[in-house]
Design a protein around this motif. Structure first.
Motif, PDB file in Angstrom:
ATOM      1  N   ALA A 163     -36.227 125.693 -32.366  1.00  0.00           N
ATOM      2  CA  ALA A 163     -35.376 124.735 -33.084  1.00  0.00           C
ATOM      3  C   ALA A 163     -35.830 123.332 -32.694  1.00  0.00           C
ATOM      4  O   ALA A 163     -36.638 123.155 -31.773  1.00  0.00           O
ATOM      5  CB  ALA A 163     -33.908 124.948 -32.734  1.00  0.00           C
ATOM      6  N   VAL A 164     -35.319 122.336 -33.395  1.00  0.00           N
ATOM      7  CA  VAL A 164     -35.675 120.941 -33.110  1.00  0.00           C
ATOM      8  C   VAL A 164     -34.437 120.212 -32.601  1.00  0.00           C
ATOM      9  O   VAL A 164     -33.386 120.206 -33.267  1.00  0.00           O
ATOM     10  CB  VAL A 164     -36.231 120.230 -34.350  1.00  0.00           C
ATOM     11  N   PHE A 165     -34.561 119.631 -31.416  1.00  0.00           N
ATOM     12  CA  PHE A 165     -33.476 118.807 -30.871  1.00  0.00           C
ATOM     13  C   PHE A 165     -33.703 117.363 -31.299  1.00  0.00           C
ATOM     14  O   PHE A 165     -34.806 116.825 -31.169  1.00  0.00           O
ATOM     15  CB  PHE A 165     -33.436 118.897 -29.346  1.00  0.00           C
ATOM     16  N   HIS A 166     -32.627 116.722 -31.792  1.00  0.00           N
ATOM     17  CA  HIS A 166     -32.664 115.318 -32.210  1.00  0.00           C
ATOM     18  C   HIS A 166     -31.727 114.513 -31.307  1.00  0.00           C
ATOM     19  O   HIS A 166     -30.522 114.817 -31.249  1.00  0.00           O
ATOM     20  CB  HIS A 166     -32.193 115.161 -33.654  1.00  0.00           C
ATOM     21  N   ALA A 167     -32.255 113.544 -30.624  1.00  0.00           N
ATOM     22  CA  ALA A 167     -31.387 112.678 -29.806  1.00  0.00           C
ATOM     23  C   ALA A 167     -30.524 111.830 -30.726  1.00  0.00           C
ATOM     24  O   ALA A 167     -30.985 111.338 -31.761  1.00  0.00           O
ATOM     25  CB  ALA A 167     -32.232 111.791 -28.906  1.00  0.00           C
ATOM     26  N   ALA A 168     -29.282 111.648 -30.356  1.00  0.00           N
ATOM     27  CA  ALA A 168     -28.375 110.815 -31.143  1.00  0.00           C
ATOM     28  C   ALA A 168     -28.799 109.359 -31.045  1.00  0.00           C
ATOM     29  O   ALA A 168     -29.182 108.888 -29.961  1.00  0.00           O
ATOM     30  CB  ALA A 168     -26.943 110.987 -30.636  1.00  0.00           C
ATOM     31  N   THR A 192     -37.696 116.836 -30.101  1.00  0.00           N
ATOM     32  CA  THR A 192     -38.585 117.771 -29.402  1.00  0.00           C
ATOM     33  C   THR A 192     -38.279 119.194 -29.845  1.00  0.00           C
ATOM     34  O   THR A 192     -37.127 119.521 -30.194  1.00  0.00           O
ATOM     35  CB  THR A 192     -38.431 117.655 -27.872  1.00  0.00           C
ATOM     36  N   GLU A 193     -39.308 120.008 -29.870  1.00  0.00           N
ATOM     37  CA  GLU A 193     -39.100 121.423 -30.201  1.00  0.00           C
ATOM     38  C   GLU A 193     -38.565 122.148 -28.971  1.00  0.00           C
ATOM     39  O   GLU A 193     -39.098 122.002 -27.872  1.00  0.00           O
ATOM     40  CB  GLU A 193     -40.403 122.070 -30.663  1.00  0.00           C
ATOM     41  N   VAL A 194     -37.525 122.917 -29.172  1.00  0.00           N
ATOM     42  CA  VAL A 194     -36.897 123.685 -28.091  1.00  0.00           C
ATOM     43  C   VAL A 194     -37.097 125.173 -28.377  1.00  0.00           C
ATOM     44  O   VAL A 194     -36.909 125.634 -29.516  1.00  0.00           O
ATOM     45  CB  VAL A 194     -35.397 123.363 -27.972  1.00  0.00           C
ATOM     46  N   THR A 195     -37.480 125.915 -27.346  1.00  0.00           N
ATOM     47  CA  THR A 195     -37.700 127.361 -27.474  1.00  0.00           C
ATOM     48  C   THR A 195     -36.654 128.110 -26.662  1.00  0.00           C
ATOM     49  O   THR A 195     -36.491 127.877 -25.458  1.00  0.00           O
ATOM     50  CB  THR A 195     -39.103 127.749 -26.985  1.00  0.00           C
ATOM     51  N   PHE A 196     -35.942 128.999 -27.354  1.00  0.00           N
ATOM     52  CA  PHE A 196     -34.921 129.832 -26.717  1.00  0.00           C
ATOM     53  C   PHE A 196     -35.469 131.267 -26.662  1.00  0.00           C
ATOM     54  O   PHE A 196     -35.836 131.840 -27.703  1.00  0.00           O
ATOM     55  CB  PHE A 196     -33.624 129.831 -27.531  1.00  0.00           C
ATOM     56  N   VAL A 236     -29.196 120.073 -32.812  1.00  0.00           N
ATOM     57  CA  VAL A 236     -30.371 120.906 -33.032  1.00  0.00           C
ATOM     58  C   VAL A 236     -30.384 121.381 -34.477  1.00  0.00           C
ATOM     59  O   VAL A 236     -29.322 121.583 -35.095  1.00  0.00           O
ATOM     60  CB  VAL A 236     -30.422 122.101 -32.064  1.00  0.00           C
ATOM     61  N   SER A 237     -31.569 121.561 -35.008  1.00  0.00           N
ATOM     62  CA  SER A 237     -31.705 122.003 -36.402  1.00  0.00           C
ATOM     63  C   SER A 237     -32.955 122.868 -36.532  1.00  0.00           C
ATOM     64  O   SER A 237     -33.715 123.048 -35.572  1.00  0.00           O
ATOM     65  CB  SER A 237     -31.795 120.794 -37.333  1.00  0.00           C
TER      66      SER A 237
END
Length: 325
Positions: free
Chosen positions: A65-70, A25-29, A52-53
């Motif tokens: 950024a993009v969060f990737h679940a493990a 999912t895209e995360v916005t800070f 995150v990447s």
């Protein structure tokens, strides 16, 4: 007292529930001012839940950024930001922000269990229980598919986790009963589609065909005072058990039937018929329904053999009709 240095205003996500297919999912800070040096080392992700990447920003205030679940991780996780970033004046940033994500990458499964492993005319029905591994917002009873029979009386319990119904095997059939739920028919709350598993189906054998007598034949079709015995062969539609000489009816008691035996597993039986002394005329042999097949389906009465009982040999005109003296 004024707070010196940038702060985290908010952390938001395009999707706050991730599953096995949609596991990013895209995360916005958003910060209080433009910041520099913000990267994956500044994001706290407990429990090795992911990473995150692809950090990017046009103005330094809003970063994506993009969060990737493990892989294999399931559970709730809260993301936050450390104080490792700085503003343009190189003032240290403040830790803060909070984003709650729910990660469920495990596909739901289903267990189908028939109470009976074999259907017959003595046991034509069986209870079936279908159990889901977790709650589903879109499971429907129509997803339970039955071949070789029918299902009725389905009721749900345990908040939709359990379905119980009655399966009836088709009449006059040897087609196995199978109850199954296909893969990909329903989802869990996170959107994972149900997986294909061995437990998602159950099968039972079916024999709802009653055995019958196919034919009765005699080695000799005409008996006399000298040759008053003959071997009689009883042929059934399938292998049977429990067939004895007492199951052979002899009209007017014009003779006796000796012990019957089978050498082919029960489909063909043989025994010796002996005409009573002094009898002249026809004798009619038939079979009662006291025998069963391997599924314990009861046999039916059937077949007749007419054999001339005469001191003068006379050929039978038909094997299924009484010969006249």
């Amino acid at each position: 007292m004024a707070i010196l240095g940038p702060t985290v205003v908010s952390i938001t996500a395009a999707a706050d529930v991730l599953n096995g297919t949609a596991n990013t999912t895209e995360v916005t800070f958003t910060f209080s001012e433009a910041v520099n040096g913000f990267d994956m080392d500044d994001v706290v992700i407990p429990g090795n839940a992911g990473y995150v990447s692809d950090f990017a920003s046009d103005d330094g205030v809003v970063w994506t950024a993009v969060f990737h679940a493990a892989p294999g991780f399931d559970g709730a996780v809260t993301l936050s930001v450390t104080d490792g970033y700085k503003n343009s004046n190189f003032e240290d940033g403040h830790a803060g922000g909070s984003l709650d994500l729910t990660i469920d990458q495990t596909a739901p499964t289903v267990i189908v269990e028939l109470d009976s492993s074999a259907f017959s005319n003595n046991n034509p029905t069986s209870q079936v229980t279908v159990t889901l591994s977790e709650a589903s917002p879109d499971f429907d009873a129509s997803f339970i598919v039955v071949t070789g029979g029918t299902i009725d009386g389905l009721t749900a319990s345990d908040d939709g986790l359990t379905y119980i119904g009655t399966v009836t095997a088709n009449a006059n059939s040897t087609t196995p009963v199978s109850v199954s739920v296909a893969a990909g028919r329903f989802t869990d709350a996170a959107g994972n589609a149900n997986a294909a598993t061995i437990s998602a189906s159950d099968t039972a054998t079916v024999d709802t065909i009653n055995p019958t007598v196919s034919s009765i034949s005699a080695e000799l079709s005409d008996l006399n005072a000298t040759f008053n015995t003959t071997e009689v062969t009883f042929t059934f539609s399938e292998a049977v058990t429990g067939f004895t000489a007492s199951d052979v009816s002899i009209l007017n008691n014009r003779g006796t039937m000796g012990d019957v035996t089978s050498s082919d597993g029960g489909t063909t039986w043989k025994g010796t018929f002996t005409a009573n002394a002094g009898v002249v005329g026809g004798a009619m042999l038939s079979v009662t329904g006291a025998y069963t097949d391997s599924a314990l389906n009861p046999g039916s009465d059937g077949a007749m053999l007419g054999s001339g009982l005469n001191q003068h040999q006379k050929a039978m005109t038909a094997a299924s009709a009484t010969a006249e003296a």
